[in-house]
Design a protein around this motif. Sequence first.
Motif, PDB file in Angstrom:
ATOM      1  N   ILE A  21       0.837  -1.200   0.000  1.00  0.00           N
ATOM      2  CA  ILE A  21       0.000   0.000   0.000  1.00  0.00           C
ATOM      3  C   ILE A  21       0.872   1.250   0.000  1.00  0.00           C
ATOM      4  CG2 ILE A  21      -1.628   1.328   1.404  1.00  0.00           C
ATOM      5  CD1 ILE A  21      -2.940  -1.262   2.204  1.00  0.00           C
ATOM      6  N   THR A  22       1.949   1.214   0.793  1.00  0.00           N
ATOM      7  CA  THR A  22       2.866   2.359   0.814  1.00  0.00           C
ATOM      8  C   THR A  22       3.439   2.620  -0.576  1.00  0.00           C
ATOM      9  OG1 THR A  22       3.465   1.893   3.109  1.00  0.00           O
ATOM     10  CG2 THR A  22       4.954   3.277   1.839  1.00  0.00           C
ATOM     11  N   VAL A  23       3.966   1.566  -1.191  1.00  0.00           N
ATOM     12  CA  VAL A  23       4.525   1.730  -2.531  1.00  0.00           C
ATOM     13  C   VAL A  23       3.467   2.244  -3.490  1.00  0.00           C
ATOM     14  CG1 VAL A  23       5.503   0.504  -4.494  1.00  0.00           C
ATOM     15  CG2 VAL A  23       6.277  -0.041  -2.190  1.00  0.00           C
ATOM     16  N   LEU A  24       2.259   1.690  -3.364  1.00  0.00           N
ATOM     17  CA  LEU A  24       1.176   2.075  -4.270  1.00  0.00           C
ATOM     18  C   LEU A  24       0.857   3.556  -4.125  1.00  0.00           C
ATOM     19  CD1 LEU A  24      -0.688   0.664  -6.281  1.00  0.00           C
ATOM     20  CD2 LEU A  24      -2.365   0.431  -4.465  1.00  0.00           C
ATOM     21  N   GLY A  31       4.523   1.620 -10.354  1.00  0.00           N
ATOM     22  CA  GLY A  31       5.734   1.402  -9.587  1.00  0.00           C
ATOM     23  C   GLY A  31       5.643   0.278  -8.589  1.00  0.00           C
ATOM     24  N   LEU A  32       4.503  -0.415  -8.590  1.00  0.00           N
ATOM     25  CA  LEU A  32       4.317  -1.493  -7.614  1.00  0.00           C
ATOM     26  C   LEU A  32       4.823  -2.810  -8.177  1.00  0.00           C
ATOM     27  CD1 LEU A  32       3.122  -2.571  -4.957  1.00  0.00           C
ATOM     28  CD2 LEU A  32       0.963  -2.855  -6.153  1.00  0.00           C
ATOM     29  N   ASN A  56      -0.940 -11.167  -8.663  1.00  0.00           N
ATOM     30  CA  ASN A  56      -2.388 -10.952  -8.575  1.00  0.00           C
ATOM     31  C   ASN A  56      -2.884 -11.171  -7.153  1.00  0.00           C
ATOM     32  OD1 ASN A  56      -4.935 -10.507 -10.118  1.00  0.00           O
ATOM     33  ND2 ASN A  56      -5.417 -12.482  -9.173  1.00  0.00           N
ATOM     34  N   GLY A  57      -2.311 -12.144  -6.483  1.00  0.00           N
ATOM     35  CA  GLY A  57      -2.716 -12.392  -5.105  1.00  0.00           C
ATOM     36  C   GLY A  57      -2.398 -11.217  -4.192  1.00  0.00           C
ATOM     37  N   LEU A  58      -1.223 -10.622  -4.394  1.00  0.00           N
ATOM     38  CA  LEU A  58      -0.890  -9.441  -3.586  1.00  0.00           C
ATOM     39  C   LEU A  58      -1.876  -8.314  -3.862  1.00  0.00           C
ATOM     40  CD1 LEU A  58       0.928  -7.844  -1.697  1.00  0.00           C
ATOM     41  CD2 LEU A  58       2.359  -7.256  -3.651  1.00  0.00           C
TER      42      LEU A  58
END
Lengths: 196, 196
Positions: A21-24, A31-32, A56-58
């Motif tokens: 979530i932070t990266v997103l 960028g994820l 996809n799971g993440l």
Amino acid sequence: MSAKTPHHHGNLRPALIAAGITVLEEDGMAGLSLRKVAAKVGVSHAAPAHHFNGKNGLLLGIAAEGFRTFVKLMQEGRDTAAPDPQAQLLGLCHGYLKFADEHQALFQLIFSTEIKNDPDEDLRKVSLQAFDMLVDTCALFEPSPQHERANEVMIWSLVHGYATLRRFNRMMASERNVVMPFDLILPKMTPKAPPG
Amino acid sequence: MSAKTPHHHGNLRPALIAAGITVLEEDGMAGLSLRKVAAKVGVSHAAPAHHFNGKNGLLLGIAAEGFRTFVKLMQEGRDTAAPDPQAQLLGLCHGYLKFADEHQALFQLIFSTEIKNDPDEDLRKVSLQAFDMLVDTCALFEPSPQHERANEVMIWSLVHGYATLRRFNRMMASERNVVMPFDLILPKMTPKAPPG
DNA sequence: TTTGTATTTTGACAGTGTCAAGTTCACGTG
DNA sequence: CACGTGAACTTGACACTGTCAAAATACAAA
């Protein structure tokens, strides 16, 4: 059932979701990457795939978490509003718009078709929870004489479209900026019980 | 100005955009790559990047083309409708929904933030064209007493949200399928000139 | 033909998701 | 306590991606 730090890291799953979530929110959907998330948490590049059965799971896990804060903001919107139906509905919509504004990438992700919705029961459950909030709030009003669910569909369409339109309008940055207070475009519906 | 086949291929730009749209509608956003598009057209893997200044440029080109068929379908919706304002507005919305249904990937792309909108004048121009169609159709009605643009914003929010909601609802494939005819949730607005 | 310029190719690079095989740890059973 | 047994994680490899620099090509003009 023991919940002590089991291995090198510990409970990786939630940590990976949080890092994701932070990266997103920092670098956007583009960028994820699994590897960046892995590095951020401090594990090897293939660890995330093991826990989430692929990227996809993440994304499913992140989306489920996104729905949770989505529901939370809508609930807060209702809680901080006056008890009459109109104020309750407006509060819910304000929570909706707040989520869209403050979590743009998450907002885009949870309504995206980029995710293949495997039989991920968690995601479906929490997404239905969000829909339930809307249904419950609309239940404070008389149902439309034309269709039992017309109110829900109309309200959800309005608020969702408005949220997207604002984002899009801001993105295009045209001189024609038409954003306005949301309650100005809310339709009038008759509440079931008189407000008091 | 000569338009004969100049080089190995010829006018690559439109061919690449067309191939890109094909790939997009077949494999979705995830399956769209410069190299695949290049292979589909029969040029080397780096040719597309030269014409579009990177992948983002190709996406901009595809989005602009998407907006064109978007505008076309809305125009067709109006053209095949009765001349009274309500029918015109409904026709426009049907074109909108038709585009969202029949070009799902394009629909998602043109309203996506994945594209960095460089000073691509073409894309901005054609996107404003789409907005103009909406404004023009709403101009057949009396403006809202509260805000001059309230009608446009409300209608666009409604139809856009409804289109997205349908997609989402279908994706989640819950038993709660609430899709209904769009005109059921269209608000009543008073036309400027009596229909006849 | 020669020059010049835009077009396209080739080759390389770092980054990505995914998979197979290995390693390391916690824990229950003998 | 030793010992496997299985889950959590690592390592290494593979094909694929976007991007860039340099080379090769093709066409227009002179």
